[in-house]
Motif scaffolding. Structure first.
Motif, PDB file in Angstrom:
ATOM      1  N   ASP A 256       0.618  -1.334  -0.151  1.00  0.00           N
ATOM      2  CA  ASP A 256       0.227  -0.133   0.406  1.00  0.00           C
ATOM      3  C   ASP A 256       0.658   1.671   0.078  1.00  0.00           C
ATOM      4  O   ASP A 256       0.368   2.392  -0.838  1.00  0.00           O
ATOM      5  N   TYR A 257       1.872   1.148   0.796  1.00  0.00           N
ATOM      6  CA  TYR A 257       2.646   2.201   0.717  1.00  0.00           C
ATOM      7  C   TYR A 257       4.015   2.348  -0.097  1.00  0.00           C
ATOM      8  O   TYR A 257       5.321   3.379   0.550  1.00  0.00           O
ATOM      9  N   ARG A 258       4.288   1.139  -0.524  1.00  0.00           N
ATOM     10  CA  ARG A 258       5.413   1.278  -1.575  1.00  0.00           C
ATOM     11  C   ARG A 258       6.296   1.446  -1.002  1.00  0.00           C
ATOM     12  O   ARG A 258       7.574   2.517  -1.506  1.00  0.00           O
ATOM     13  N   THR A 259       6.549   0.637   0.104  1.00  0.00           N
ATOM     14  CA  THR A 259       8.373   0.255   0.824  1.00  0.00           C
ATOM     15  C   THR A 259       8.895  -0.997   1.116  1.00  0.00           C
ATOM     16  O   THR A 259       7.804  -1.908   1.040  1.00  0.00           O
ATOM     17  N   THR A 260       9.407  -1.120   1.855  1.00  0.00           N
ATOM     18  CA  THR A 260       9.991  -2.303   2.100  1.00  0.00           C
ATOM     19  C   THR A 260       9.830  -3.289   3.593  1.00  0.00           C
ATOM     20  O   THR A 260       9.080  -2.512   3.883  1.00  0.00           O
ATOM     21  N   ARG A 261       9.436  -4.339   3.083  1.00  0.00           N
ATOM     22  CA  ARG A 261       8.886  -5.613   4.701  1.00  0.00           C
ATOM     23  C   ARG A 261       9.457  -4.998   6.121  1.00  0.00           C
ATOM     24  O   ARG A 261       8.721  -4.599   7.152  1.00  0.00           O
ATOM     25  N   ASN A 262      11.339  -4.377   5.803  1.00  0.00           N
ATOM     26  CA  ASN A 262      11.489  -3.829   6.974  1.00  0.00           C
ATOM     27  C   ASN A 262      11.842  -2.782   7.367  1.00  0.00           C
ATOM     28  O   ASN A 262      10.962  -2.235   8.048  1.00  0.00           O
ATOM     29  N   THR A 263      10.927  -1.876   6.409  1.00  0.00           N
ATOM     30  CA  THR A 263      10.364  -0.880   7.265  1.00  0.00           C
ATOM     31  C   THR A 263       9.477  -0.943   7.681  1.00  0.00           C
ATOM     32  O   THR A 263       9.550  -0.062   8.644  1.00  0.00           O
ATOM     33  N   VAL A 264       8.680  -1.451   7.289  1.00  0.00           N
ATOM     34  CA  VAL A 264       7.439  -1.704   8.150  1.00  0.00           C
ATOM     35  C   VAL A 264       7.250  -2.250   9.449  1.00  0.00           C
ATOM     36  O   VAL A 264       6.632  -1.673   9.997  1.00  0.00           O
ATOM     37  N   ARG A 265       8.544  -3.118   9.394  1.00  0.00           N
ATOM     38  CA  ARG A 265       8.569  -3.434  10.782  1.00  0.00           C
ATOM     39  C   ARG A 265       9.257  -3.029  11.660  1.00  0.00           C
ATOM     40  O   ARG A 265       8.729  -2.733  12.873  1.00  0.00           O
ATOM     41  N   GLN A 266      10.084  -1.842  11.082  1.00  0.00           N
ATOM     42  CA  GLN A 266      10.887  -0.420  11.849  1.00  0.00           C
ATOM     43  C   GLN A 266       9.476   0.579  12.010  1.00  0.00           C
ATOM     44  O   GLN A 266       9.364   0.149  13.208  1.00  0.00           O
ATOM     45  N   ALA A 267       9.120   0.462  11.480  1.00  0.00           N
ATOM     46  CA  ALA A 267       7.536   1.460  11.888  1.00  0.00           C
ATOM     47  C   ALA A 267       6.458   1.000  12.368  1.00  0.00           C
ATOM     48  O   ALA A 267       6.375   1.519  13.552  1.00  0.00           O
ATOM     49  N   LEU A 268       6.538  -0.445  12.442  1.00  0.00           N
ATOM     50  CA  LEU A 268       5.137  -1.245  13.734  1.00  0.00           C
ATOM     51  C   LEU A 268       6.364  -0.967  15.110  1.00  0.00           C
ATOM     52  O   LEU A 268       5.661  -0.995  15.903  1.00  0.00           O
ATOM     53  N   ASP A 269       7.117  -1.403  15.616  1.00  0.00           N
ATOM     54  CA  ASP A 269       8.588  -1.678  16.297  1.00  0.00           C
ATOM     55  C   ASP A 269       8.214   0.194  16.544  1.00  0.00           C
ATOM     56  O   ASP A 269       8.150   0.121  18.017  1.00  0.00           O
ATOM     57  N   LEU A 270       7.734   0.865  16.208  1.00  0.00           N
ATOM     58  CA  LEU A 270       7.923   1.892  16.571  1.00  0.00           C
ATOM     59  C   LEU A 270       6.535   2.392  17.327  1.00  0.00           C
ATOM     60  O   LEU A 270       6.927   2.919  18.679  1.00  0.00           O
ATOM     61  N   LEU A 271       5.627   1.656  16.861  1.00  0.00           N
ATOM     62  CA  LEU A 271       4.295   1.978  17.151  1.00  0.00           C
ATOM     63  C   LEU A 271       4.090   0.985  18.532  1.00  0.00           C
ATOM     64  O   LEU A 271       2.987   1.617  19.157  1.00  0.00           O
ATOM     65  N   ARG A 272       4.978  -0.048  18.477  1.00  0.00           N
ATOM     66  CA  ARG A 272       5.069  -1.343  19.577  1.00  0.00           C
ATOM     67  C   ARG A 272       5.004  -0.348  20.550  1.00  0.00           C
ATOM     68  O   ARG A 272       4.419  -0.512  21.374  1.00  0.00           O
ATOM     69  N   ALA A 273       7.008   0.568  20.530  1.00  0.00           N
ATOM     70  CA  ALA A 273       7.324   1.279  21.705  1.00  0.00           C
ATOM     71  C   ALA A 273       5.910   2.047  22.743  1.00  0.00           C
ATOM     72  O   ALA A 273       6.032   2.634  23.719  1.00  0.00           O
ATOM     73  N   GLU A 274       5.899   3.086  21.558  1.00  0.00           N
ATOM     74  CA  GLU A 274       4.994   3.540  21.793  1.00  0.00           C
ATOM     75  C   GLU A 274       3.585   3.581  22.615  1.00  0.00           C
ATOM     76  O   GLU A 274       2.451   4.248  23.716  1.00  0.00           O
ATOM     77  N   GLY A 275       3.287   1.466  22.677  1.00  0.00           N
ATOM     78  CA  GLY A 275       1.558   1.446  23.171  1.00  0.00           C
ATOM     79  C   GLY A 275       0.700   0.970  22.381  1.00  0.00           C
ATOM     80  O   GLY A 275      -0.588   0.691  22.785  1.00  0.00           O
ATOM     81  N   LEU A 276       0.576   1.563  21.210  1.00  0.00           N
ATOM     82  CA  LEU A 276      -0.401   1.677  20.184  1.00  0.00           C
ATOM     83  C   LEU A 276      -0.931   0.409  19.889  1.00  0.00           C
ATOM     84  O   LEU A 276      -1.919   0.301  18.900  1.00  0.00           O
ATOM     85  N   VAL A 277      -0.335   0.001  19.279  1.00  0.00           N
ATOM     86  CA  VAL A 277       0.297  -1.352  18.774  1.00  0.00           C
ATOM     87  C   VAL A 277      -0.078  -2.589  19.144  1.00  0.00           C
ATOM     88  O   VAL A 277       1.010  -2.598  20.139  1.00  0.00           O
ATOM     89  N   GLU A 278      -0.445  -3.437  19.302  1.00  0.00           N
ATOM     90  CA  GLU A 278       0.404  -5.082  19.967  1.00  0.00           C
ATOM     91  C   GLU A 278       1.062  -5.521  18.425  1.00  0.00           C
ATOM     92  O   GLU A 278      -0.378  -6.128  17.457  1.00  0.00           O
ATOM     93  N   ARG A 279       2.027  -6.284  19.003  1.00  0.00           N
ATOM     94  CA  ARG A 279       2.223  -7.837  16.964  1.00  0.00           C
ATOM     95  C   ARG A 279       2.181  -8.569  18.093  1.00  0.00           C
ATOM     96  O   ARG A 279       2.350  -8.858  18.781  1.00  0.00           O
ATOM     97  N   LEU A 280       1.163  -9.570  16.967  1.00  0.00           N
ATOM     98  CA  LEU A 280       1.296 -11.073  17.078  1.00  0.00           C
ATOM     99  C   LEU A 280       1.561 -11.840  15.809  1.00  0.00           C
ATOM    100  O   LEU A 280       1.407 -11.424  14.814  1.00  0.00           O
ATOM    101  N   PRO A 281       2.274 -13.043  16.451  1.00  0.00           N
ATOM    102  CA  PRO A 281       2.580 -13.969  14.756  1.00  0.00           C
ATOM    103  C   PRO A 281       1.554 -14.215  14.187  1.00  0.00           C
ATOM    104  O   PRO A 281       0.603 -14.723  14.754  1.00  0.00           O
ATOM    105  N   GLY A 282       1.894 -14.111  12.858  1.00  0.00           N
ATOM    106  CA  GLY A 282       0.804 -14.780  11.678  1.00  0.00           C
ATOM    107  C   GLY A 282       0.106 -13.524  11.648  1.00  0.00           C
ATOM    108  O   GLY A 282      -1.151 -13.651  11.182  1.00  0.00           O
TER     109      GLY A 282
END
Length: 85
Positions: free
Chosen positions: A59-85
């Motif tokens: 959707d955002y035309r970026t790599t999976r590693n970039t997405v993972r870093q972005a989600l890690d930032l949001l997880r650190a803020e407590g906005l999202v919870e990451r689950l396997p699968g």
């Protein structure tokens, strides 16, 4: 001889290509985190579940590693919870 000059140059505080790429990906991850944060806070994901990393990357035309870093930032803020699968 060229690799020696590159090492000397890099040792003098010059930015290496790898360091530049990491910084660029980090900047992109922060920008993507900002976009996703806005969507999370405004109810952009009605069921409370974000799309899969691959879908976000497409959707955002970026790599999976970039997405993972972005989600890690949001997880650190407590906005999202990451689950396997």
């Amino acid at each position: 001889m060229p690799t020696e000059r590159i090492r000397e140059h890099a040792g003098q505080g010059a930015t290496t290509v790898a360091a530049h790429r990491r910084r660029l990906r980090a900047d992109q991850a922060r920008q993507l985190a900002d976009l996703l944060r806005q969507q999370v806070l405004t109810g952009g994901f009605p069921d409370g579940t974000l799309p899969h990393e691959t879908a976000i990357g497409a959707d955002y035309r970026t790599t999976r590693n970039t997405v993972r870093q972005a989600l890690d930032l949001l997880r650190a803020e407590g906005l999202v919870e990451r689950l396997p699968g």
